[in-house]
Design a protein around this motif. Structure first.
Motif, PDB file in Angstrom:
ATOM      1  N   GLY A 117      80.125 -72.584 -17.317  1.00  0.00           N
ATOM      2  CA  GLY A 117      79.357 -71.266 -17.534  1.00  0.00           C
ATOM      3  C   GLY A 117      77.791 -71.341 -16.357  1.00  0.00           C
ATOM      4  O   GLY A 117      78.178 -71.641 -15.235  1.00  0.00           O
ATOM      5  N   SER A 118      76.769 -70.732 -17.080  1.00  0.00           N
ATOM      6  CA  SER A 118      75.786 -70.724 -15.961  1.00  0.00           C
ATOM      7  C   SER A 118      75.070 -71.822 -15.475  1.00  0.00           C
ATOM      8  O   SER A 118      74.953 -72.021 -14.279  1.00  0.00           O
ATOM      9  N   ALA A 119      75.328 -73.051 -16.188  1.00  0.00           N
ATOM     10  CA  ALA A 119      74.772 -74.393 -15.711  1.00  0.00           C
ATOM     11  C   ALA A 119      75.976 -74.686 -14.382  1.00  0.00           C
ATOM     12  O   ALA A 119      75.242 -75.121 -13.641  1.00  0.00           O
ATOM     13  N   ALA A 120      76.755 -74.394 -14.289  1.00  0.00           N
ATOM     14  CA  ALA A 120      77.962 -74.715 -13.540  1.00  0.00           C
ATOM     15  C   ALA A 120      77.440 -74.083 -12.290  1.00  0.00           C
ATOM     16  O   ALA A 120      77.465 -74.292 -11.008  1.00  0.00           O
ATOM     17  N   ALA A 121      77.260 -72.552 -12.249  1.00  0.00           N
ATOM     18  CA  ALA A 121      76.807 -71.765 -11.131  1.00  0.00           C
ATOM     19  C   ALA A 121      75.445 -72.385 -10.532  1.00  0.00           C
ATOM     20  O   ALA A 121      75.545 -72.348  -9.391  1.00  0.00           O
ATOM     21  N   VAL A 122      74.629 -72.743 -11.364  1.00  0.00           N
ATOM     22  CA  VAL A 122      73.356 -73.008 -10.772  1.00  0.00           C
ATOM     23  C   VAL A 122      73.489 -74.442 -10.131  1.00  0.00           C
ATOM     24  O   VAL A 122      72.959 -74.508  -8.933  1.00  0.00           O
ATOM     25  N   ILE A 123      74.215 -75.368 -10.627  1.00  0.00           N
ATOM     26  CA  ILE A 123      74.518 -76.622  -9.837  1.00  0.00           C
ATOM     27  C   ILE A 123      75.336 -76.418  -8.667  1.00  0.00           C
ATOM     28  O   ILE A 123      75.238 -77.055  -7.812  1.00  0.00           O
ATOM     29  N   ALA A 124      76.257 -75.438  -8.639  1.00  0.00           N
ATOM     30  CA  ALA A 124      77.170 -75.299  -7.594  1.00  0.00           C
ATOM     31  C   ALA A 124      76.221 -74.973  -6.330  1.00  0.00           C
ATOM     32  O   ALA A 124      76.433 -75.260  -5.284  1.00  0.00           O
ATOM     33  N   PHE A 125      75.526 -73.932  -6.768  1.00  0.00           N
ATOM     34  CA  PHE A 125      74.698 -73.387  -5.638  1.00  0.00           C
ATOM     35  C   PHE A 125      73.449 -74.420  -5.043  1.00  0.00           C
ATOM     36  O   PHE A 125      73.566 -74.631  -3.958  1.00  0.00           O
ATOM     37  N   ALA A 126      72.927 -75.418  -6.037  1.00  0.00           N
ATOM     38  CA  ALA A 126      72.056 -76.421  -5.422  1.00  0.00           C
ATOM     39  C   ALA A 126      72.907 -77.415  -4.634  1.00  0.00           C
ATOM     40  O   ALA A 126      72.323 -77.481  -3.838  1.00  0.00           O
ATOM     41  N   ARG A 127      73.890 -77.915  -5.006  1.00  0.00           N
ATOM     42  CA  ARG A 127      74.991 -78.780  -4.316  1.00  0.00           C
ATOM     43  C   ARG A 127      75.261 -78.222  -2.954  1.00  0.00           C
ATOM     44  O   ARG A 127      75.527 -78.949  -1.872  1.00  0.00           O
ATOM     45  N   ALA A 128      75.348 -76.858  -2.795  1.00  0.00           N
ATOM     46  CA  ALA A 128      75.937 -76.198  -1.499  1.00  0.00           C
ATOM     47  C   ALA A 128      74.541 -76.469  -0.716  1.00  0.00           C
ATOM     48  O   ALA A 128      74.903 -76.329   0.746  1.00  0.00           O
ATOM     49  N   LEU A 180      69.439 -85.409 -21.778  1.00  0.00           N
ATOM     50  CA  LEU A 180      69.405 -84.472 -20.787  1.00  0.00           C
ATOM     51  C   LEU A 180      70.962 -83.732 -20.491  1.00  0.00           C
ATOM     52  O   LEU A 180      71.747 -84.495 -20.916  1.00  0.00           O
ATOM     53  N   GLN A 181      70.904 -82.838 -20.367  1.00  0.00           N
ATOM     54  CA  GLN A 181      72.035 -81.959 -20.019  1.00  0.00           C
ATOM     55  C   GLN A 181      72.146 -81.231 -18.623  1.00  0.00           C
ATOM     56  O   GLN A 181      71.279 -80.890 -18.135  1.00  0.00           O
ATOM     57  N   PRO A 182      73.342 -81.022 -17.929  1.00  0.00           N
ATOM     58  CA  PRO A 182      73.401 -80.546 -16.771  1.00  0.00           C
ATOM     59  C   PRO A 182      72.739 -79.007 -16.843  1.00  0.00           C
ATOM     60  O   PRO A 182      73.034 -78.336 -17.539  1.00  0.00           O
ATOM     61  N   GLY A 183      72.049 -78.987 -15.812  1.00  0.00           N
ATOM     62  CA  GLY A 183      71.232 -77.631 -15.546  1.00  0.00           C
ATOM     63  C   GLY A 183      69.859 -77.894 -16.023  1.00  0.00           C
ATOM     64  O   GLY A 183      69.067 -76.777 -15.817  1.00  0.00           O
ATOM     65  N   ASP A 184      69.286 -78.896 -16.758  1.00  0.00           N
ATOM     66  CA  ASP A 184      67.859 -79.180 -17.240  1.00  0.00           C
ATOM     67  C   ASP A 184      67.173 -79.160 -15.870  1.00  0.00           C
ATOM     68  O   ASP A 184      67.331 -79.647 -14.787  1.00  0.00           O
ATOM     69  N   ILE A 185      65.947 -78.719 -15.961  1.00  0.00           N
ATOM     70  CA  ILE A 185      64.913 -78.870 -14.976  1.00  0.00           C
ATOM     71  C   ILE A 185      63.865 -80.182 -15.186  1.00  0.00           C
ATOM     72  O   ILE A 185      63.584 -80.182 -16.126  1.00  0.00           O
ATOM     73  N   LEU A 186      64.265 -81.182 -14.238  1.00  0.00           N
ATOM     74  CA  LEU A 186      63.163 -82.205 -14.263  1.00  0.00           C
ATOM     75  C   LEU A 186      61.957 -82.159 -13.501  1.00  0.00           C
ATOM     76  O   LEU A 186      61.513 -81.014 -12.312  1.00  0.00           O
ATOM     77  N   TYR A 187      60.840 -82.661 -13.954  1.00  0.00           N
ATOM     78  CA  TYR A 187      59.629 -82.350 -13.152  1.00  0.00           C
ATOM     79  C   TYR A 187      58.970 -84.089 -13.223  1.00  0.00           C
ATOM     80  O   TYR A 187      59.182 -84.783 -14.073  1.00  0.00           O
ATOM     81  N   TRP A 188      58.088 -84.137 -12.047  1.00  0.00           N
ATOM     82  CA  TRP A 188      57.174 -85.237 -11.869  1.00  0.00           C
ATOM     83  C   TRP A 188      55.679 -84.830 -12.004  1.00  0.00           C
ATOM     84  O   TRP A 188      55.279 -83.778 -11.384  1.00  0.00           O
ATOM     85  N   GLY A 189      55.019 -85.726 -12.604  1.00  0.00           N
ATOM     86  CA  GLY A 189      53.679 -85.191 -13.039  1.00  0.00           C
ATOM     87  C   GLY A 189      53.410 -84.791 -14.420  1.00  0.00           C
ATOM     88  O   GLY A 189      54.390 -84.911 -15.225  1.00  0.00           O
ATOM     89  N   SER A 190      52.599 -83.853 -14.624  1.00  0.00           N
ATOM     90  CA  SER A 190      52.216 -83.396 -15.899  1.00  0.00           C
ATOM     91  C   SER A 190      52.671 -82.245 -16.071  1.00  0.00           C
ATOM     92  O   SER A 190      52.821 -81.401 -15.431  1.00  0.00           O
ATOM     93  N   ALA A 191      53.053 -81.697 -17.446  1.00  0.00           N
ATOM     94  CA  ALA A 191      53.872 -80.391 -17.688  1.00  0.00           C
ATOM     95  C   ALA A 191      52.506 -79.559 -17.564  1.00  0.00           C
ATOM     96  O   ALA A 191      51.358 -79.688 -18.145  1.00  0.00           O
TER      97      ALA A 191
END
Length: 266
Positions: A150-161, A213-224
């Motif tokens: 679904g949407s997660a696959a499209a997002v991940i595909a673009f990032a990996r490209a 975690l699930q594919p498509g989650d946003i990871l961050y470093w530092g404080s929210a």
């Protein structure tokens, strides 16, 4: 008439009375002057100044000893004052040096204290990161390895490209990115509009645990809300992100740089 009756007398004329009187007066004046001079002679002698001779006291042996003793006492007192002044100066110098040494010792002790605190903090941080890596490794082994759909696959595909593209701060593609522009453009592929900067993206969705975690989650470093870096979780314990100018866009395991937290927008 006699023949001699008309012959003038050859006798000297007698001196006049006035002349005699004058001479007698002169003689009398001279005698008076001489008499006065003689009478005044003793008075002149009596008026001469009298010279008085003062005899200084003889310097006796006792007086000489007293003078020598006084001079010796004065010299000793001066020596004592000089010695005391030297002692006072030495004491002041020693006190000043002691104060400086104390300040230096305090400074070194404070530096050692700070260094020890920094060492402990570094050790604790290293231990924490080691724990995070262990936890993430366990999470990776137990996580679903199924392919995103679904949407997660499209997002991940673009990032990996975009892997291999350059990292440029402020860039928005198509061949160079920074961390937040990569995610913003990737989520556009799923019709989701993300904020532009990492601070806002770290609070754009629902907070999730790093253990779920699930594919498509946003990871961050530092404080929210004040994160300094973001990346995309792609599954199998890995993420894709624009890391830095040296690496560019890469795919790395979570243990390579453990994130602080994650949010879910899909």
């Amino acid at each position: 008439m006699s023949h001699t009756a008309h012959i003038r007398s050859h006798r000297k004329p007698s001196r006049s009375t006035s002349t005699l009187v004058m001479r007698a007066g002169v003689a009398s004046g001279v005698l008076s002057t001489l008499a006065a001079a003689g009478a005044s002679a003793p008075s002149a002698s009596a008026a001469e100044p009298v010279t008085q001779t003062l005899e200084l006291p003889t310097l006796t042996a006792d007086l000489a000893a007293q003078v020598a003793q006084s001079a010796g006492a004065t010299q000793q007192a001066a020596a004592n004052y000089e010695l005391q002044a030297e002692r006072d100066a030495a004491a002041a110098k020693a006190a000043k040096q002691a104060k400086a040494n104390l300040a230096e010792a305090k400074k070194k002790a404070e530096a050692r204290k700070k260094a020890e605190a920094a060492r402990k903090a570094a050790a604790e941080q290293a231990a924490s990161r080691s724990t995070e890596r262990t936890t993430l490794a366990a999470t990776t082994s137990s996580s679903s390895t199924s392919t995103a759909t679904g949407s997660a696959a499209a997002v991940i595909a673009f990032a990996r490209a975009q892997i291999g593209d350059a990292y440029v701060l402020g860039a928005t593609g198509p061949n160079s990115w920074d961390c937040s522009s990569l995610l913003q453009t990737a989520f556009k592929q799923a019709g989701i509009s993300l904020p532009r900067v990492s601070q806002d993206q770290s609070t754009a969705g629902t907070p999730v645990s790093l253990n779920s975690l699930q594919p498509g989650d946003i990871l961050y470093w530092g404080s929210a809300g004040s994160a300094y870096h973001v990346a995309l979780y792609v599954g199998d314990g890995k993420f894709v992100g624009a890391e830095n100018p040296s690496t560019g866009i890469v795919e790395k395991p979570l243990s390579w740089s453990p994130p602080t937290g994650a949010v879910r927008v899909l």
